[in-house]
Design a protein around this motif. Structure first.
Motif, PDB file in Angstrom:
ATOM      1  N   ASN A  32       0.837  -1.194   0.000  1.00 37.20           N
ATOM      2  CA  ASN A  32       0.000   0.000   0.000  1.00 37.20           C
ATOM      3  C   ASN A  32       0.877   1.252   0.000  1.00 37.20           C
TER       4      ASN A  32
ATOM      5  N   GLU B 223     -12.234  -3.783   6.361  1.00 33.34           N
ATOM      6  CA  GLU B 223     -11.336  -2.843   7.013  1.00 33.34           C
ATOM      7  C   GLU B 223     -11.854  -2.666   8.446  1.00 33.34           C
TER       8      GLU B 223
ATOM      9  N   SER C 277      -5.345  -2.894   3.547  1.00 38.70           N
ATOM     10  CA  SER C 277      -4.596  -1.634   3.497  1.00 38.70           C
ATOM     11  C   SER C 277      -3.414  -1.619   4.459  1.00 38.70           C
TER      12      SER C 277
ATOM     13  N   LYS D 251      -1.064   1.304   8.303  1.00 37.61           N
ATOM     14  CA  LYS D 251      -1.440   2.435   7.447  1.00 37.61           C
ATOM     15  C   LYS D 251      -1.406   3.735   8.233  1.00 37.61           C
TER      16      LYS D 251
ATOM     17  N   GLU E 235     -10.145   2.506   0.603  1.00 40.19           N
ATOM     18  CA  GLU E 235      -9.570   1.176   0.345  1.00 40.19           C
ATOM     19  C   GLU E 235     -10.621   0.212  -0.196  1.00 40.19           C
TER      20      GLU E 235
ATOM     21  N   ALA F 256      -7.048  -2.453  -6.711  1.00 40.56           N
ATOM     22  CA  ALA F 256      -6.175  -2.444  -5.539  1.00 40.56           C
ATOM     23  C   ALA F 256      -4.800  -3.056  -5.799  1.00 40.56           C
TER      24      ALA F 256
END
Length: 402
Positions: A184, A294, A338, A344, A358, A367
């Motif tokens: 990422n 997420e 992510s 992150k 994301e 992605a």
């Protein structure tokens, strides 16, 4: 839902350490510009805006948005602790769903200071004041530690005591986050860590937590453009990602049971369980249908605790879930592709909208190396103690690209 709510555009800037970031004005306005560019529209088409941040003076939202345009639209400033970004999204979604507006912006940003989270007010009652005796009683041996570490460290320890989970399992969750974040380019930390690396980091709570198991203070910004289906058709916008269902919950008395106090209750398990239950019911799906999530991993301990609250594993089954690799690629569900808050970063006001960014990329199939193959249903879980929990279910719409 009376009106289908589509995610027409998303924008996010790379997250940075406090010493390396721009101002909240620079970060927030750049995230908005990127979302507008992604949607392919001009700011003059936005009818309402919701701006989320935790640490800032009044009307920071206007200060950010005036850098993009001054069109006289309503701008609502939002603060709901760590779930602020998703709360802004929640309000934007309701405006579209109700038919009150056809094009709404949600933006979140945070210019954080280095070090542990702390209140900037010492002349008034703290949040959750009435219930602080529970925290202080259950974590009396952690006196002097930052409250966030006491809170999630205490919950992590209680889970270990209740189910026999090993500290190495928390380390495995942190190592997994680092492997995901390596792919990422917007993540703060991209170095791949092993379980041993995490275990050998400085200990901040003996037997429970090392420093790497806690998310870092982070600065950043993210934004999303939500539109109605008729607006998208009229302006030729993409229609391939929709908000299928969304729920926001706050605490109930079960969170603060003085007769049977529990740190697991204190950290929002009831809010999460209630919110995700409402989303599953509204969407007519179950946890087995979710392809990617997420999840609010402010601490590795919280990610493990939330596996159960979201229904991804049975009670007491989190350690097996982790050790079997069911939380990553090739397993049951990919958690935090992510890199999550742990890798992150966690700029409080931006986090929920970074999750939106994301998952929108995942459902679009954009992605890159993080792509979850065949992703069709994507869930975001954003938790703010104090408290509020927002769970959002995104879905892929076939044939919805421009």
């Amino acid at each position: 839902m009376s009106e289908k709510v589509l995610v027409a555009g998303v924008g996010m800037i790379p997250f940075r350490k406090p010493s390396e970031s721009g101002t909240y004005v620079q970060m927030g306005s750049e995230a908005v510009r990127r979302a507008l560019t992604d949607a392919g529209i001009d700011y003059t088409l936005v009818q309402e805006a919701y701006a989320g941040y935790v640490y800032g003076d009044s009307t920071c939202g206007q200060t950010v948005l005036y850098e993009v345009g001054m069109t006289g639209i309503p701008v609502v400033n939002v603060n709901n602790n760590c779930s602020t970004g998703s709360t802004a999204l929640f309000l934007a979604r309701k405006a579209i769903e109700s038919g009150a507006a056809d094009c709404v912006l949600a933006v979140g940003f945070e210019q954080m200071q280095a070090g542990a989270l702390k209140s900037h007010w010492d002349d008034r009652p703290p949040t959750r004041e009435r219930f602080l005796p529970i925290l202080r009683g259950l974590t009396a041996d952690m006196e002097g530690m930052p409250q966030a570490i006491r809170t999630f460290g205490g919950a992590g320890r209680e889970y270990m005591d209740k189910f026999g989970l090993k500290m190495e399992t928390y380390a495995a969750v942190r190592a997994k986050a680092s492997r995901h974040a390596a792919n990422n380019p917007l993540a703060l930390f991209r170095k791949v860590l092993s379980v041993e690396d995490v275990m050998n980091d400085p200990v901040i709570l003996p037997g429970v937590m090392t420093r790497l198991m806690a998310c870092p203070p982070t600065c950043g910004g993210a934004a999303a453009i939500l539109v109605s289906e008729r607006f998208a058709k009229k302006h030729g916008l993409r229609r391939d990602v929709e908000i299928v269902a969304q729920s926001m919950t706050t605490d109930t008395p079960e969170s603060f049971n003085f007769d049977q106090p529990s740190m697991l209750d204190w950290v929002g398990t009831h809010m999460t369980h209630a919110a995700v239950g409402q989303v599953y019911e509204k969407a007519g799906v179950g946890p087995q249908d979710i392809d990617v999530c997420e999840l609010h991993d402010c601490f590795a301990q919280n990610e493990v605790i939330c596996y159960e609250s979201l229904g991804f594993c049975p009670e007491g089954g989190a350690e097996k879930f982790v050790l079997d690799g069911d939380n990553t690629y090739g397993g049951q569900i990919v958690i935090n592709p992510s890199g999550g808050l742990l890798s992150k970063g966690h700029p409080l006001g931006a986090t929920g909208l970074a999750q939106c960014y994301e998952l929108t990329q995942q459902l679009r199939g954009n992605a890159d190396q993080r792509q979850v193959e065949g992703a069709r249903l994507a869930m975001a879980h954003n938790l703010g103690l104090g408290g509020a929990c927002v769970v959002t279910l995104y879905g892929k719409v076939d044939g919805g690209a421009r």
